[in-house]
Motif scaffolding. Structure first.
Motif, PDB file in Angstrom:
ATOM      1  N   SER A 250       0.842  -1.189   0.000  1.00 12.48           N
ATOM      2  CA  SER A 250       0.000   0.000   0.000  1.00 12.48           C
ATOM      3  C   SER A 250       0.880   1.243   0.000  1.00 12.48           C
ATOM      4  O   SER A 250       1.975   1.245   0.572  1.00 12.48           O
ATOM      5  CB  SER A 250      -0.914   0.016   1.227  1.00 12.48           C
ATOM      6  OG  SER A 250      -1.592   1.255   1.344  1.00 12.48           O
ATOM      7  N   ALA A 251       0.383   2.294  -0.653  1.00 14.92           N
ATOM      8  CA  ALA A 251       1.088   3.579  -0.663  1.00 14.92           C
ATOM      9  C   ALA A 251       0.167   4.692  -0.186  1.00 14.92           C
ATOM     10  O   ALA A 251       0.377   5.862  -0.505  1.00 14.92           O
ATOM     11  CB  ALA A 251       1.603   3.883  -2.065  1.00 14.92           C
ATOM     12  N   GLU A 252      -0.854   4.327   0.590  1.00 13.87           N
ATOM     13  CA  GLU A 252      -1.815   5.318   1.059  1.00 13.87           C
ATOM     14  C   GLU A 252      -1.195   6.290   2.053  1.00 13.87           C
ATOM     15  O   GLU A 252      -1.701   7.394   2.244  1.00 13.87           O
ATOM     16  CB  GLU A 252      -3.022   4.617   1.707  1.00 13.87           C
ATOM     17  CG  GLU A 252      -3.795   3.697   0.778  1.00 13.87           C
ATOM     18  CD  GLU A 252      -4.498   4.436  -0.341  1.00 13.87           C
ATOM     19  OE1 GLU A 252      -4.587   5.677  -0.254  1.00 13.87           O
ATOM     20  OE2 GLU A 252      -4.934   3.794  -1.301  1.00 13.87           O
ATOM     21  N   GLY A 253      -0.109   5.897   2.703  1.00 10.98           N
ATOM     22  CA  GLY A 253       0.487   6.767   3.705  1.00 10.98           C
ATOM     23  C   GLY A 253       1.244   7.940   3.123  1.00 10.98           C
ATOM     24  O   GLY A 253       1.336   9.000   3.747  1.00 10.98           O
TER      25      GLY A 253
ATOM     26  N   LEU B 212      10.867   5.603  -9.010  1.00 10.34           N
ATOM     27  CA  LEU B 212      10.454   4.345  -8.389  1.00 10.34           C
ATOM     28  C   LEU B 212       9.398   4.586  -7.311  1.00 10.34           C
ATOM     29  O   LEU B 212       8.453   3.808  -7.172  1.00 10.34           O
ATOM     30  CB  LEU B 212      11.668   3.637  -7.787  1.00 10.34           C
ATOM     31  CG  LEU B 212      12.696   3.089  -8.773  1.00 10.34           C
ATOM     32  CD1 LEU B 212      13.889   2.502  -8.021  1.00 10.34           C
ATOM     33  CD2 LEU B 212      12.073   2.031  -9.677  1.00 10.34           C
ATOM     34  N   MET B 213       9.555   5.674  -6.564  1.00  6.53           N
ATOM     35  CA  MET B 213       8.579   6.004  -5.533  1.00  6.53           C
ATOM     36  C   MET B 213       7.224   6.336  -6.151  1.00  6.53           C
ATOM     37  O   MET B 213       6.176   5.878  -5.671  1.00  6.53           O
ATOM     38  CB  MET B 213       9.088   7.187  -4.712  1.00  6.53           C
ATOM     39  CG  MET B 213       8.175   7.580  -3.570  1.00  6.53           C
ATOM     40  SD  MET B 213       8.319   6.494  -2.143  1.00  6.53           S
ATOM     41  CE  MET B 213       9.851   7.101  -1.440  1.00  6.53           C
ATOM     42  N   ILE B 214       7.235   7.135  -7.214  1.00 11.61           N
ATOM     43  CA  ILE B 214       5.983   7.496  -7.882  1.00 11.61           C
ATOM     44  C   ILE B 214       5.345   6.265  -8.519  1.00 11.61           C
ATOM     45  O   ILE B 214       4.124   6.064  -8.448  1.00 11.61           O
ATOM     46  CB  ILE B 214       6.240   8.591  -8.936  1.00 11.61           C
ATOM     47  CG1 ILE B 214       6.696   9.882  -8.250  1.00 11.61           C
ATOM     48  CG2 ILE B 214       4.991   8.855  -9.761  1.00 11.61           C
ATOM     49  CD1 ILE B 214       7.111  10.981  -9.207  1.00 11.61           C
ATOM     50  N   PHE B 215       6.172   5.424  -9.145  1.00 13.36           N
ATOM     51  CA  PHE B 215       5.655   4.191  -9.739  1.00 13.36           C
ATOM     52  C   PHE B 215       5.040   3.298  -8.672  1.00 13.36           C
ATOM     53  O   PHE B 215       3.962   2.720  -8.871  1.00 13.36           O
ATOM     54  CB  PHE B 215       6.780   3.446 -10.457  1.00 13.36           C
ATOM     55  CG  PHE B 215       6.371   2.092 -10.976  1.00 13.36           C
ATOM     56  CD1 PHE B 215       5.684   1.973 -12.173  1.00 13.36           C
ATOM     57  CD2 PHE B 215       6.670   0.942 -10.259  1.00 13.36           C
ATOM     58  CE1 PHE B 215       5.303   0.722 -12.648  1.00 13.36           C
ATOM     59  CE2 PHE B 215       6.295  -0.304 -10.724  1.00 13.36           C
ATOM     60  CZ  PHE B 215       5.610  -0.417 -11.922  1.00 13.36           C
ATOM     61  N   SER B 216       5.714   3.185  -7.521  1.00 16.05           N
ATOM     62  CA  SER B 216       5.191   2.378  -6.421  1.00 16.05           C
ATOM     63  C   SER B 216       3.857   2.922  -5.931  1.00 16.05           C
ATOM     64  O   SER B 216       2.936   2.158  -5.619  1.00 16.05           O
ATOM     65  CB  SER B 216       6.206   2.345  -5.272  1.00 16.05           C
ATOM     66  OG  SER B 216       5.688   1.683  -4.141  1.00 16.05           O
ATOM     67  N   TYR B 217       3.747   4.247  -5.874  1.00 11.56           N
ATOM     68  CA  TYR B 217       2.493   4.861  -5.412  1.00 11.56           C
ATOM     69  C   TYR B 217       1.334   4.486  -6.328  1.00 11.56           C
ATOM     70  O   TYR B 217       0.277   4.030  -5.866  1.00 11.56           O
ATOM     71  CB  TYR B 217       2.653   6.378  -5.353  1.00 11.56           C
ATOM     72  CG  TYR B 217       1.372   7.102  -5.001  1.00 11.56           C
ATOM     73  CD1 TYR B 217       1.008   7.295  -3.674  1.00 11.56           C
ATOM     74  CD2 TYR B 217       0.522   7.576  -5.997  1.00 11.56           C
ATOM     75  CE1 TYR B 217      -0.166   7.943  -3.346  1.00 11.56           C
ATOM     76  CE2 TYR B 217      -0.655   8.228  -5.679  1.00 11.56           C
ATOM     77  CZ  TYR B 217      -0.996   8.407  -4.353  1.00 11.56           C
ATOM     78  OH  TYR B 217      -2.169   9.044  -4.041  1.00 11.56           O
ATOM     79  N   PHE B 218       1.509   4.686  -7.622  1.00  5.60           N
ATOM     80  CA  PHE B 218       0.414   4.409  -8.553  1.00  5.60           C
ATOM     81  C   PHE B 218       0.135   2.910  -8.669  1.00  5.60           C
ATOM     82  O   PHE B 218      -1.012   2.504  -8.880  1.00  5.60           O
ATOM     83  CB  PHE B 218       0.728   5.008  -9.926  1.00  5.60           C
ATOM     84  CG  PHE B 218       0.502   6.485  -9.998  1.00  5.60           C
ATOM     85  CD1 PHE B 218      -0.781   7.003 -10.041  1.00  5.60           C
ATOM     86  CD2 PHE B 218       1.570   7.365  -9.993  1.00  5.60           C
ATOM     87  CE1 PHE B 218      -1.004   8.368 -10.093  1.00  5.60           C
ATOM     88  CE2 PHE B 218       1.364   8.735 -10.046  1.00  5.60           C
ATOM     89  CZ  PHE B 218       0.071   9.233 -10.092  1.00  5.60           C
TER      90      PHE B 218
END
Length: 315
Positions: free
Chosen positions: A54-57, A99-105
């Motif tokens: 999850s990347a909701e945080g 990578l962070m943005i990709f992980s978020y989406f």
């Protein structure tokens, strides 16, 4: 942002240790430690998102604005013709941001759709099995779960996947000490750099404390974006009354990296002309430390909700 780090390290490496002052030595150690922090900075947050699936945080505004700041930092490094190491680190930050943005989406858009049906089917089978086994089946499994938890080790995999079963020292203090140790060791084992010229100057360094107007503008834009990036995250944490999904180690590394970076500049020289030359980097670093401190304070304020997801819906 990273040009001064490499300039100081290269200058110190090419000089005789006996001829350098203690301030320059401290500046070099701080610069090397700062580099170590930057290299591993985003890893804790990426691991946290992978662990929770999850990347909701994380606030998308936070990582998007930060990415723009790193882009301007890269443009400034290329424009000023800085050392290859500086450009490499700036490129690495852009890759890590991507990578962070990709992980978020992925975890907010793709992953829920792909695993919603599987999760529903798994829960249905699990509930059906519990009903068929009755209460006795649950009692038989309980000792096994307790025994399994009591045998948890402190390997890197265990710490990453199940941080709640490990102490503060293992989760936070030990990684910070390791990064500091790597930074200090890297400074003392670094040999003379081939990046310096025969006269001791660096490529692109005229030695007159002047900097091109364009790279200076890029530096201020980058610092402004770094400062603004934390605001969406602070607001989101306040609205959710939770820091669930965020890695505290990520913000600790950020604070340590910016603190040692600013310390490197101030220890190397403290005259007004030099301070003004590096004012954009100092404003970005010291301002970011303040905002990171606010987020770290939110970890303490919302600690009782650390394991609660505000988006979780109970039937």
């Amino acid at each position: 942002m990273f040009s001064y780090i490499f300039q100081t390290l290269t200058s110190i490496s090419s000089a005789n240790i006996a001829e350098t002052s203690w301030r320059v030595q401290v500046s070099g150690v701080m610069g090397s430690t700062s580099l170590a922090c930057w290299i591993v900075l985003l890893m804790p947050q990426l691991i946290e998102q992978w662990r929770l699936k999850s990347a909701e945080g994380i606030a998308i505004g936070f990582i998007s604005i930060w990415f723009l700041g790193d882009v301007f930092n890269l443009i400034g490094a290329l424009w000023a013709g800085l050392l290859p190491e500086v450009i490499f680190l700036a490129v690495w930050f852009c890759i890590a941001d991507f990578l962070m943005i990709f992980s978020y989406f992925y975890y907010t858009k793709v992953y829920p759709k792909r695993h919603a049906h599987h999760h529903h089917h798994h829960n249905h089978k699990k509930n059906k099995k519990r009903l068929s086994q009755g209460q006795s089946g649950e009692d038989e499994e309980s000792p096994l779960l307790t025994t399994s938890r009591s045998r948890r080790s402190s390997t890197l995999t265990d710490i990453a996947l199940e941080p709640e079963y490990h102490s503060v020292f293992i989760k936070y203090v030990l990684p910070i000490l390791f990064v500091i140790g790597c930074g200090v060791l890297g400074f003392f084992i670094s040999g003379p750099s081939s990046s310096s010229n025969d006269d001791g100057q660096l490529p692109g360094d005229s030695g007159d404390d002047k900097i091109k107007f364009g790279p200076q503008v890029m530096g201020y834009l980058s610092a402004f974006l770094y400062l603004g990036a934390r605001i969406p995250q602070i607001i989101q944490n306040h609205k959710r009354k939770s820091v669930h999904g965020l890695s505290l180690l990520f913000f600790l590394f950020s604070s340590l990296g910016n603190l040692t970076y600013a310390g490197q500049i101030l220890f190397f020289r403290s005259d007004s002309q030099y301070i003004m030359l590096n004012m954009s980097w100092l404003l970005g670093s010291l301002g970011t430390i303040f905002e990171d401190s606010v987020i770290i304070l939110q970890f303490y304020i919302y600690r009782e909700h650390a394991n609660d997801s505000p988006l979780e819906i109970t039937p």
